[in-house]
Design a protein around this motif. Structure first.
Motif, PDB file in Angstrom:
ATOM      1  N   VAL A 196      27.940   3.264  -4.739  1.00 65.96           N
ATOM      2  CA  VAL A 196      27.980   3.569  -6.160  1.00 65.96           C
ATOM      3  C   VAL A 196      26.527   3.212  -6.652  1.00 65.96           C
ATOM      4  O   VAL A 196      26.119   4.047  -7.466  1.00 65.96           O
ATOM      5  N   CYS A 200      34.196   1.386  -5.690  1.00 63.50           N
ATOM      6  CA  CYS A 200      34.395   3.032  -5.539  1.00 63.50           C
ATOM      7  C   CYS A 200      35.611   3.251  -5.847  1.00 63.50           C
ATOM      8  O   CYS A 200      36.011   4.329  -6.741  1.00 63.50           O
ATOM      9  N   LEU A 201      36.800   2.783  -5.374  1.00 63.80           N
ATOM     10  CA  LEU A 201      38.340   3.343  -5.844  1.00 63.80           C
ATOM     11  C   LEU A 201      38.372   2.900  -7.317  1.00 63.80           C
ATOM     12  O   LEU A 201      39.317   3.694  -7.881  1.00 63.80           O
ATOM     13  N   ILE A 203      36.787   6.070  -9.129  1.00 62.82           N
ATOM     14  CA  ILE A 203      37.630   7.049  -8.792  1.00 62.82           C
ATOM     15  C   ILE A 203      38.802   7.171  -9.437  1.00 62.82           C
ATOM     16  O   ILE A 203      39.264   8.320 -10.125  1.00 62.82           O
ATOM     17  N   ILE A 204      39.737   6.169  -9.695  1.00 65.71           N
ATOM     18  CA  ILE A 204      40.636   5.977 -10.481  1.00 65.71           C
ATOM     19  C   ILE A 204      40.548   5.821 -11.988  1.00 65.71           C
ATOM     20  O   ILE A 204      41.237   6.424 -12.860  1.00 65.71           O
ATOM     21  N   ILE A 211      34.251   8.624   1.209  1.00 71.78           N
ATOM     22  CA  ILE A 211      34.472   8.148  -0.229  1.00 71.78           C
ATOM     23  C   ILE A 211      33.283   8.682  -1.293  1.00 71.78           C
ATOM     24  O   ILE A 211      33.709   8.751  -2.455  1.00 71.78           O
ATOM     25  N   TRP A 222      31.997  11.453  -1.487  1.00 66.86           N
ATOM     26  CA  TRP A 222      32.585  12.949  -1.847  1.00 66.86           C
ATOM     27  C   TRP A 222      33.576  12.733  -3.089  1.00 66.86           C
ATOM     28  O   TRP A 222      33.566  13.283  -4.206  1.00 66.86           O
ATOM     29  N   GLY A 223      34.412  11.753  -2.932  1.00 65.92           N
ATOM     30  CA  GLY A 223      35.585  11.341  -4.184  1.00 65.92           C
ATOM     31  C   GLY A 223      34.722  10.816  -5.185  1.00 65.92           C
ATOM     32  O   GLY A 223      35.207  11.303  -6.349  1.00 65.92           O
ATOM     33  N   LEU A 224      33.809  10.056  -5.019  1.00 67.68           N
ATOM     34  CA  LEU A 224      32.994   9.530  -6.246  1.00 67.68           C
ATOM     35  C   LEU A 224      32.403  10.819  -7.033  1.00 67.68           C
ATOM     36  O   LEU A 224      32.422  10.739  -8.096  1.00 67.68           O
ATOM     37  N   ASN A 225      31.679  11.680  -6.195  1.00 62.71           N
ATOM     38  CA  ASN A 225      31.203  12.917  -6.933  1.00 62.71           C
ATOM     39  C   ASN A 225      32.114  13.645  -7.410  1.00 62.71           C
ATOM     40  O   ASN A 225      31.707  14.194  -8.684  1.00 62.71           O
ATOM     41  N   ALA A 241      34.770  12.634  -8.808  1.00 59.38           N
ATOM     42  CA  ALA A 241      35.115  12.048  -9.996  1.00 59.38           C
ATOM     43  C   ALA A 241      34.188  12.301 -11.144  1.00 59.38           C
ATOM     44  O   ALA A 241      34.595  12.358 -12.405  1.00 59.38           O
TER      45      ALA A 241
END
Length: 539
Positions: free
Chosen positions: A63, A212-213, A216-217, A295, A297-300, A302
């Motif tokens: 992050v 991170c999680l 994303i949420i 992880i 990629w998930g942040l990007n 979001a």
């Protein structure tokens, strides 16, 4: 000769990740593995495999790293470049991690890159190439310390701006003052007993994953409708405001994942403080890289769905920080400050881990006499069991490098590029030497087998291409204010190191002989220069 001797006394290094490196079952201890590389045990083995992974994962610090480098992806394609640039680049970064993990398992020493270069290169070129890699790695690590702490200073100033209702805008001098304070604080932390840094890694891992999680949420649920984007925009739009054509802009967007997921050698430099190092090192390198790619990629994704479409406003916001601007639009002032405080803390942990790694690499290079003042730098404090001189030498050079900020945004931006360019030069040479140097390779517990060559070719080709790409300015027809100084800083450093090597009478050519054996006569099979024979070097 060296390689005949190694055949008659192979190293047995198959160990459990969670063990303590003891030889109760007849397997080689960590000290014995290190001895066969030519070095005596000088550090205490404080780091478990999980804590070694923590070093690599906390240095990546997804992050805060994204917060520091979104400015290098948003102008070069916007949302889709953030998503697809990260995905494409992540594949190649995995190849680099695999190649580095194989070398780290075969020869787990704090010297890492320059040691491998000397070990696997031809006798004619091994000293010069090892010298170049040592200096490139040193510069890259110092630039990493500088870029992490500069990013943290910028983030602290962004928090001040948000807290003031966007009325406060930090000057370069104010940011530099915070930067100096961060460097000094990290110097104090890294001067303590290394077991403290080791035990901090588990909470660092937990904090990074929760942050991170959490984003994303929370981002999709908290973002107002006016800033939410449709899937077609997030995955399919390409908003290029850089001035370069779309293809080249997409490639330049790679700087964001390249800088965020890097320092593959960080765990290697801690190997002489790790338990079961030849197993723990590949475990840490590969897990840190692959988990960060996924992880991240998930942040990007979001961020792409919640950033809105006005990328120009994100970049020009008075907050002065693209991610802080996105969070401000989603969470408001109080929510952003709460999240941003955690981001600053995580960035701060990155700095302490990176300085730890940098000091160990400098310790190893000075142990082999490669740096000026090596006799002063090569020392482990008897009270703290840490290399104090190397820690503060790293702090001093990082502080000097931070002065580039007064030359403009492009100059300090070169520090970010220098991290990648300097390290990729240092990574490529030992990977190539492993296959082209004509020396026998004795794999460690982690071995790619026949896949090693195609993995190495892919990794090195990508790295060399990106080194060239990172020499380009942020936009076409640059002025002195937005020129890319990476080529000047990196090229100048490498040129000076080569001049120093060939300097008449005093140059490294006359005294640098590669890894220096620090053992007593307990291991007579290692007579000579560490993992090499002096006679072989001169043949």
């Amino acid at each position: 000769m060296e390689h005949e001797q190694e055949k008659t006394s192979p190293v047995q290094t198959t160990m459990s990740i969670d063990g303590d490196g003891s030889n109760g079952t007849g397997k080689a201890t960590d000290a014995e593995v290190l001895a066969r590389l030519g070095y005596k045990q000088e550090f205490r083995r404080n780091f478990s495999a999980v804590e070694l992974f923590g070093i690599g994962f906390s240095i990546i610090g997804l992050v805060p790293s994204l917060a520091s480098v979104l400015v290098y992806s948003i102008p070069y394609g916007g949302a889709s470049a953030m998503i697809w640039g990260w995905a494409v680049c992540g594949i190649f970064l995995t190849f680099i991690a695999l190649a580095m993990a194989e070398l780290g398992s075969a020869a787990p020493t704090s010297g890492g890159l320059y040691y491998w270069t000397f070990k696997f290169s031809s006798p004619r070129w091994r000293c010069l190439l090892s010298w170049i890699v040592g200096y490139s790695n040193t510069v890259g690590n110092i630039a990493s310390v500088a870029s992490v702490d500069w990013g943290c200073a910028v983030q602290i100033m962004a928090a001040a701006s948000i807290g003031s209702g966007l009325n406060f805008q930090a000057t370069t001098a104010q940011t530099f003052g915070v930067y100096c304070a961060l460097l000094l604080t990290h110097g104090v932390i890294c001067s303590l007993n290394p077991i403290i840094v080791a035990r901090l890694q588990t909470p660092y891992i937990v904090l990074n994953i929760l942050l991170c999680l959490g984003l994303i949420i929370a981002l999709p649920s908290a973002t107002p409708d006016e800033f939410k984007n449709h899937a077609r925009y997030a995955f399919g739009s390409f908003n290029n405001i850089s001035g370069w054509n779309n293809g080249w802009a997409f490639i330049l967007s790679f700087l964001s994942p390249l800088w965020a997921i890097g320092s593959f050698d960080s765990t290697v430099h801690i190997s002489e403080e790790a338990k079961n190092a030849n197993v723990a090192i590949p475990f840490a390198i590969i897990l840190a890289a692959t988990s960060s790619v996924i992880i991240g990629w998930g942040l990007n994704i979001a961020l792409a769905f919640t950033m809105g479409t006005d990328t120009g406003n994100i970049l020009s916001s008075p907050i002065g920080q693209p991610m802080a601007t996105i969070l401000f639009n989603s969470f408001g002032q109080k929510g952003t400050l709460a999240i941003w405080a955690v981001i600053v803390i995580v960035q701060f942990t990155m700095g302490s881990s990176m300085l730890t790694t940098c000091s160990r690499q400098i310790f190893a290079f000075s142990r082999d006499g490669g740096l000026p003042f090596s006799s002063f730098l090569y020392n482990v404090n008897s009270r703290t069991h840490s290399p104090l001189q190397c820690v503060w030498f790293s702090v001093a050079l990082s502080l000097l490098l931070g002065l580039l900020a007064f030359a403009g945004a492009s100059a300090i931006g070169a520090v970010f590029s220098l991290v990648v360019a300097g390290q990729y030069v240092a990574y490529s040479i030992p990977i190539l030497a492993r296959f082209m140097g004509g020396q026998e390779f004795h794999p460690g517990p982690f071995n790619l087998g026949k896949a090693g060559l195609p993995v190495a070719i892919t990794a090195v080709t990508f790295m060399l291409f990106m080194v060239l790409a990172l020499m380009f300015p942020a936009s076409p027809s640059p002025s002195s204010n937005n020129m890319n100084y990476t080529a000047v800083v990196l090229g100048g450093t490498l040129l000076l190191s080569i001049i120093y090597f060939y300097l008449p009478t005093y140059g490294g050519l006359y005294w640098f002989t590669g890894p220096v054996r620090t053992l007593e006569d307990r291991y007579p099979q290692m007579d000579g220069k560490g993992d090499s024979e002096k006679d072989d070097s001169s043949s």
